[in-house]
Design an enzyme around this catalytic site. Structure first.
Site, PDB file in Angstrom:
ATOM      1  N   THR A 193       0.828  -1.215   0.000  1.00 32.99           N
ATOM      2  CA  THR A 193       0.000   0.000   0.000  1.00 32.99           C
ATOM      3  C   THR A 193       0.854   1.253   0.000  1.00 32.99           C
ATOM      4  OG1 THR A 193      -1.876  -1.067   1.070  1.00 32.99           O
ATOM      5  CG2 THR A 193      -1.784   1.309   1.257  1.00 32.99           C
ATOM      6  N   ARG A 221     -12.061  -9.652  -2.642  1.00 32.75           N
ATOM      7  CA  ARG A 221     -11.778  -9.120  -1.293  1.00 32.75           C
ATOM      8  C   ARG A 221     -11.368  -7.649  -1.376  1.00 32.75           C
ATOM      9  NH1 ARG A 221      -7.168  -6.491   1.094  1.00 32.75           N
ATOM     10  NH2 ARG A 221      -7.255  -6.812   3.317  1.00 32.75           N
ATOM     11  N   VAL A 222     -11.949  -6.824  -0.558  1.00 34.12           N
ATOM     12  CA  VAL A 222     -11.587  -5.409  -0.517  1.00 34.12           C
ATOM     13  C   VAL A 222     -11.125  -5.076   0.899  1.00 34.12           C
ATOM     14  CG1 VAL A 222     -12.410  -3.045  -0.805  1.00 34.12           C
ATOM     15  CG2 VAL A 222     -13.239  -4.835  -2.346  1.00 34.12           C
ATOM     16  N   GLY A 223      -9.991  -4.394   0.991  1.00 35.95           N
ATOM     17  CA  GLY A 223      -9.456  -4.035   2.304  1.00 35.95           C
ATOM     18  C   GLY A 223      -9.852  -2.632   2.726  1.00 35.95           C
ATOM     19  N   ASP A 224      -9.031  -2.044   3.578  1.00 35.29           N
ATOM     20  CA  ASP A 224      -9.359  -0.728   4.147  1.00 35.29           C
ATOM     21  C   ASP A 224      -9.008   0.440   3.227  1.00 35.29           C
ATOM     22  OD1 ASP A 224      -6.625  -1.497   4.545  1.00 35.29           O
ATOM     23  OD2 ASP A 224      -6.382   0.320   5.743  1.00 35.29           O
ATOM     24  N   THR A 244      -1.816   1.777   6.244  1.00 41.09           N
ATOM     25  CA  THR A 244      -1.393   0.546   5.585  1.00 41.09           C
ATOM     26  C   THR A 244      -1.351  -0.561   6.627  1.00 41.09           C
ATOM     27  OG1 THR A 244       0.410  -0.583   4.447  1.00 41.09           O
ATOM     28  CG2 THR A 244       1.052   1.236   5.886  1.00 41.09           C
ATOM     29  N   GLY A 245      -1.732  -1.750   6.234  1.00 43.63           N
ATOM     30  CA  GLY A 245      -1.687  -2.847   7.198  1.00 43.63           C
ATOM     31  C   GLY A 245      -2.784  -3.858   6.934  1.00 43.63           C
TER      32      GLY A 245
HETATM   33  N1  ASP Z   1      -4.242  -2.277   3.833  1.00 41.53           N
HETATM   34  C1  ASP Z   1      -4.100  -3.031   2.613  1.00 41.53           C
HETATM   35  C2  ASP Z   1      -5.266  -3.938   2.480  1.00 41.53           C
HETATM   36  O1  ASP Z   1      -5.682  -4.526   3.448  1.00 41.53           O
HETATM   37  C3  ASP Z   1      -2.861  -3.839   2.539  1.00 41.53           C
HETATM   38  C4  ASP Z   1      -1.609  -3.242   3.112  1.00 41.53           C
HETATM   39  O2  ASP Z   1      -1.574  -2.071   3.448  1.00 41.53           O
HETATM   40  O3  ASP Z   1      -0.621  -3.978   3.225  1.00 41.53           O
HETATM   41  O4  ASP Z   1      -5.733  -4.116   1.387  1.00 41.53           O
END
Ligand code: ASP
Length: 327
Positions: A193, A221-224, A244-245
């Site tokens: 990210t 799948r959708v993240g944050d 990010t995370g």
């Molecule tokens: N936050 C991102 C997600 O969950 C991935 C990441 O930041 O590593 O899609």
């Protein structure tokens, strides 16, 4: 009487001298990140280390050009994120991690602190710069979020750069996916990210985030990152955040909004609000990091992981990029 007046004057003067003077905010400030996670010096080649730092510097250059030229925070965060999207070393745009089925599904969001207008896109497969699509949604659609093939179509109609899906796929990400599918666990394969937050000379805040999500994610799948309030938030009255995370945890904690709420309602400075909120994420089992720029000028580049690709520049000439926790 004269002695009394002189004494009172001296007292008043010393009280003034002791008063904590607020630290002047630089005229503009820019923070960027390129993902947080397991980053070990021993496992990073000098070439990769240098390439990451060069990429972060390029992104700082792009945003700095906008801000130093009197441009808006919104243009600056978009410019920095575009550069990171185009850089194949970061998990966004070209070089994004791949789904279990080997395709890049990209998510992005952008927010303007002036009016809390926001735009987000998810599951993009052909838009070269998903952050451009997010901005288009914000400014032209009258909506906040679009997902799936309709985003690609909307972007094409709007004249944004469109690429073939394999433009995003790099040999390194293919290998990462193959390793993961073969059951190999390498924590360095996971991070990703990119994002930017900025304050411009008018004191306006903005935030932008873009990602390929998580390596070997199930399709759909959708993240944050494209979720306003989770991965991205900006409000002139509080702060600007890009995260990010582990997206699932960041969504559950509403990380970006929570940080800004703590700034606005509890009067926390950026560093403290980031720390308390990342602790909350950790208590649920999640890891990651945030960049935060508060309306009071305080900043945070915080993570509860072993490192975060990050950079900072401001109008005073301050300029830094870093990867590991101890720098
Ligand atoms: N936050 C991102 C997600 O969950 C991935 C990441 O930041 O590593 O899609």
């Amino acid at each position: 009487m004269r002695i009394l007046i002189a004494g009172l004057l001296a007292l008043a003067l010393s009280a003034c001298a002791n008063m904590e003077r607020p630290v002047a905010k630089p005229e503009w400030t820019l923070l960027i990140h390129g993902g947080a996670g397991v980053m070990r010096r021993a496992e990073m080649t000098p070439e990769m280390d240098a390439a990451y730092r060069a990429g972060l510097n390029d992104a700082l250059d792009a945003g700095t050009r906008v801000l130093a030229g009197g441009g808006t925070a919104l243009d600056a965060v978009e410019a920095s994120v575009r550069v990171l999207e185009d850089n194949p070393n970061f998990n966004a745009g070209r070089g994004a991690v791949l789904t279990r089925e080997g395709v890049a599904e990209l998510d992005a969001s952008i927010m303007d602190g002036r009016d809390r207008n926001a735009g987000a896109v998810a599951q993009v497969r052909t838009v070269k710069n998903p952050i451009r699509a997010a901005r288009h949604v914000m400014e032209k659609s009258g909506r906040v979020m679009f997902a799936g093939p309709d985003v690609d179509e909307m972007a094409a109609t709007a004249g944004l750069d469109i690429v073939q899906p394999d433009y995003f796929i790099t040999p390194r990400r293919k290998q990462q996916l193959e390793r993961t599918m073969a059951g190999e666990v390498n924590p360095m394969d996971r991070y990703g990210t990119v994002g930017a937050v900025a304050m411009d000379a008018q004191g306006n805040l903005a935030a932008a985030t873009s990602t390929g999500g998580m390596n070997a994610k199930p399709p759909g799948r959708v993240g944050d990152s494209p979720i306003v309030g989770a991965g991205t938030y900006a409000d002139n009255a509080s702060c600007a955040v890009s995260a990010t995370g582990d997206g699932e945890y960041f969504i559950r904690v509403s990380v970006a909004r929570m940080i800004c709420a703590r700034v606005a309602m509890q009067g926390m400075r950026a560093e403290q609000a980031a720390q308390v909120t990342l602790d909350e994420v950790k208590a649920l089992g999640g890891t990651g990091g945030v960049i935060v720029l508060s309306h009071d000028g305080s900043v945070a580049l915080s993570t509860n992981t072993e490192g975060m690709f990050r950079g900072r520049a401001d109008a005073t000439g301050r300029r830094e990029v870093a990867i590991y926790l101890d720098e």
